[in-house]
Design a protein around this motif. Structure first.
Motif, PDB file in Angstrom:
ATOM      1  N   ILE A 276       0.856  -1.189   0.000  1.00  0.00           N
ATOM      2  CA  ILE A 276       0.000   0.000   0.000  1.00  0.00           C
ATOM      3  C   ILE A 276       0.890   1.237   0.000  1.00  0.00           C
ATOM      4  N   VAL A 277       0.707   2.070  -1.003  1.00  0.00           N
ATOM      5  CA  VAL A 277       1.556   3.241  -1.211  1.00  0.00           C
ATOM      6  C   VAL A 277       0.674   4.483  -1.301  1.00  0.00           C
ATOM      7  N   ARG A 278       0.981   5.457  -0.471  1.00  0.00           N
ATOM      8  CA  ARG A 278       0.289   6.744  -0.563  1.00  0.00           C
ATOM      9  C   ARG A 278       1.281   7.781  -1.082  1.00  0.00           C
ATOM     10  N   ARG A 279       0.923   8.436  -2.172  1.00  0.00           N
ATOM     11  CA  ARG A 279       1.800   9.420  -2.803  1.00  0.00           C
ATOM     12  C   ARG A 279       1.187  10.818  -2.750  1.00  0.00           C
ATOM     13  N   GLU A 280       2.065  11.802  -2.542  1.00  0.00           N
ATOM     14  CA  GLU A 280       1.660  13.204  -2.665  1.00  0.00           C
ATOM     15  C   GLU A 280       2.622  13.883  -3.642  1.00  0.00           C
ATOM     16  N   LEU A 281       2.073  14.364  -4.728  1.00  0.00           N
ATOM     17  CA  LEU A 281       2.851  15.056  -5.757  1.00  0.00           C
ATOM     18  C   LEU A 281       2.299  16.466  -5.930  1.00  0.00           C
ATOM     19  N   VAL A 282       3.200  17.439  -6.039  1.00  0.00           N
ATOM     20  CA  VAL A 282       2.794  18.810  -6.337  1.00  0.00           C
ATOM     21  C   VAL A 282       3.392  19.157  -7.694  1.00  0.00           C
ATOM     22  N   LEU A 283       2.515  19.462  -8.650  1.00  0.00           N
ATOM     23  CA  LEU A 283       2.908  19.701 -10.035  1.00  0.00           C
ATOM     24  C   LEU A 283       2.620  21.142 -10.421  1.00  0.00           C
ATOM     25  N   SER A 284       3.514  21.712 -11.218  1.00  0.00           N
ATOM     26  CA  SER A 284       3.350  23.100 -11.653  1.00  0.00           C
ATOM     27  C   SER A 284       3.221  23.151 -13.168  1.00  0.00           C
ATOM     28  N   TRP A 285       2.065  23.628 -13.619  1.00  0.00           N
ATOM     29  CA  TRP A 285       1.845  23.852 -15.052  1.00  0.00           C
ATOM     30  C   TRP A 285       2.186  25.313 -15.316  1.00  0.00           C
ATOM     31  N   ASP A 286       3.411  25.530 -15.788  1.00  0.00           N
ATOM     32  CA  ASP A 286       3.975  26.881 -15.850  1.00  0.00           C
ATOM     33  C   ASP A 286       3.586  27.629 -17.114  1.00  0.00           C
ATOM     34  N   ASP A 287       3.553  28.936 -16.980  1.00  0.00           N
ATOM     35  CA  ASP A 287       3.323  29.831 -18.118  1.00  0.00           C
ATOM     36  C   ASP A 287       4.586  29.815 -18.990  1.00  0.00           C
ATOM     37  N   PRO A 288       4.491  29.361 -20.244  1.00  0.00           N
ATOM     38  CA  PRO A 288       5.692  29.286 -21.088  1.00  0.00           C
ATOM     39  C   PRO A 288       6.316  30.642 -21.378  1.00  0.00           C
ATOM     40  N   ASP A 289       5.603  31.720 -21.123  1.00  0.00           N
ATOM     41  CA  ASP A 289       6.175  33.054 -21.302  1.00  0.00           C
ATOM     42  C   ASP A 289       7.067  33.444 -20.124  1.00  0.00           C
ATOM     43  N   LYS A 290       6.971  32.662 -19.031  1.00  0.00           N
ATOM     44  CA  LYS A 290       7.740  33.010 -17.821  1.00  0.00           C
ATOM     45  C   LYS A 290       8.711  31.914 -17.388  1.00  0.00           C
ATOM     46  N   VAL A 291       8.460  30.671 -17.819  1.00  0.00           N
ATOM     47  CA  VAL A 291       9.303  29.538 -17.421  1.00  0.00           C
ATOM     48  C   VAL A 291       9.604  28.708 -18.660  1.00  0.00           C
ATOM     49  N   ILE A 292      10.840  28.232 -18.760  1.00  0.00           N
ATOM     50  CA  ILE A 292      11.213  27.376 -19.881  1.00  0.00           C
ATOM     51  C   ILE A 292      10.565  26.005 -19.687  1.00  0.00           C
ATOM     52  N   THR A 293       9.690  25.666 -20.582  1.00  0.00           N
ATOM     53  CA  THR A 293       8.968  24.395 -20.484  1.00  0.00           C
ATOM     54  C   THR A 293       8.580  23.957 -21.894  1.00  0.00           C
ATOM     55  N   GLU A 294       7.960  22.798 -21.984  1.00  0.00           N
ATOM     56  CA  GLU A 294       7.474  22.298 -23.258  1.00  0.00           C
ATOM     57  C   GLU A 294       5.959  22.135 -23.172  1.00  0.00           C
ATOM     58  N   PRO A 295       5.235  22.383 -24.274  1.00  0.00           N
ATOM     59  CA  PRO A 295       3.771  22.251 -24.241  1.00  0.00           C
ATOM     60  C   PRO A 295       3.348  20.862 -23.748  1.00  0.00           C
ATOM     61  N   GLY A 296       2.339  20.842 -22.876  1.00  0.00           N
ATOM     62  CA  GLY A 296       1.799  19.581 -22.387  1.00  0.00           C
ATOM     63  C   GLY A 296       2.625  18.927 -21.299  1.00  0.00           C
TER      64      GLY A 296
END
Length: 361
Positions: A276-296
């Motif tokens: 039995i595994v309980r996971r907590e993940l915090v994810l950030s969907w960043d604004d591509p105009d402010k953070v270097i990221t890839e779509p999706g």
């Protein structure tokens, strides 16, 4: 031939013709044939006599075939099952997964109390989830209604929530990943420009360690040692969201996964253990105009997990459920209720070697 003469030269009386007609009407198996001239003459004479009624013969139609009502019932039931699957896929899987606890209401906030505990019931091959308060697969993960947040419209938030759930499926429910395969679909959703996480991914599968362990993000079992029981993994948890830094959409996933497993060795004793595994993940969907990221893709802000019945030794990159006498090694750990979701997740990126001992599994 004469009117009353048969092909062999014998004669047939009017009474015999009458009997022949009556028997034909009463017991014919096939549709009636056009009567001969002799038969029409006899029938005409009989209709003219008082008390004679050949109306049944004149209106005769072949018997209707028997209706196969059993197949109609089966078809109706099949239609109802398809409707239930479409409306509530998790519920129908629960029905075929074994006799479990009554389903709990969807989790929309952190619970304030423990889920109800039933009498101790060991899992079996036929009922691997007995007493386990969770739902089947993705059905146990509650996704909230989407609204506009930061740089995202409501429709964009809805898509981001769906992809966040896709990551949970690809990392914790995918059958190939659970059998030890590399989680390519899950990795594809992580921002490739996030250096710390990419460093973890480069080393975790090759040389797992306490710091770089694939189990921090993915659920994996070693096929040569452990087999999953059945085709169902149960879950319970939820997604929540808010506005994060620089107007990003910040999604938090808090989900418990229940994996029934048995030892892989042939001729085993069918002992079932639930990891039995309980996971907590915090994810950030960043604004591509402010953070270097890839779509999706998203960046991972934090990851934590609590685990019971998953092994307490040095990291191997796989959960190592204890069977038989090996379970005694877990008895020295701190007692925890693996279904308790009322408190925060305790184990994180730099956690120690402490291994929880399940008060129920």
């Amino acid at each position: 031939m004469g009117a009353g003469t048969e092909p062999d030269g014998s004669s047939r009386s009017d009474e015999e013709w009458e009997r022949f007609l009556r028997e034909s009407v009463a017991g014919a198996a096939d549709a009636p044939k056009e009567p001969s001239a002799r038969a029409r003459d006899v029938a005409k004479r009989l209709r003219a006599e008082p008390g004679r009624d050949l109306e049944g013969w004149r209106s005769y139609t072949p018997a209707r075939p028997k209706r196969r009502t059993g197949w109609y019932v089966v078809g109706l039931l099949a239609s109802l099952v398809l409707l239930v699957v479409a409306l509530a896929p998790g519920r129908i899987v629960d029905l075929f997964a074994g006799a479990d606890s009554p389903p709990l209401a969807a989790e929309t906030a952190r619970p304030t109390q423990l889920p109800p505990a039933e009498a101790a019931q060991r899992p079996t091959v036929d009922e691997p989830f007995r007493g386990s308060p969770a739902a089947s697969g993705v059905a146990g993960i509650t996704v909230p209604k989407a609204g506009a947040v930061g740089w995202m419209s409501a429709a964009e938030v809805e898509r981001a929530l769906a992809r966040s759930r896709d990551f949970l499926v690809a990392s914790g429910l995918d059958r190939g990943v659970l059998r030890g395969e590399r989680p390519e679909k899950a990795i594809a959703l992580i921002n490739p420009h996030q250096k710390d996480v990419q460093d973890l991914l480069k080393t975790a599968f090759r040389t797992p360690s306490e710091k770089n362990d694939p189990l921090l993000l993915f659920s994996r079992f070693q096929p040569s040692r452990t087999h999953l029981v059945g085709d169902v993994v149960k879950t319970r948890g939820r997604l929540t969201y808010r506005e994060g830094e620089r107007g990003a959409l910040q999604v938090t996933a808090d989900v418990t996964f229940v994996y029934p497993v048995t030892r892989a060795e042939a001729g085993g004793d069918d002992e079932i253990v639930r990891t039995i595994v309980r996971r907590e993940l915090v994810l950030s969907w960043d604004d591509p105009d402010k953070v270097i990221t890839e779509p999706g893709t998203f960046s991972i802000i934090s990851y934590k997990y609590d685990m019971t019945n998953g092994g307490c030794g040095a990291p191997t990159g796989y959960f190592t459920p204890p069977f038989g006498t090996d379970r005694r090694a877990d008895e020295a750990g701190t007692e925890v209720d693996p279904y308790d979701r009322s408190a925060p997740v305790g184990r994180g990126e730099s956690s120690g070697d402490e291994c929880g001992r399940a008060t129920r599994s």
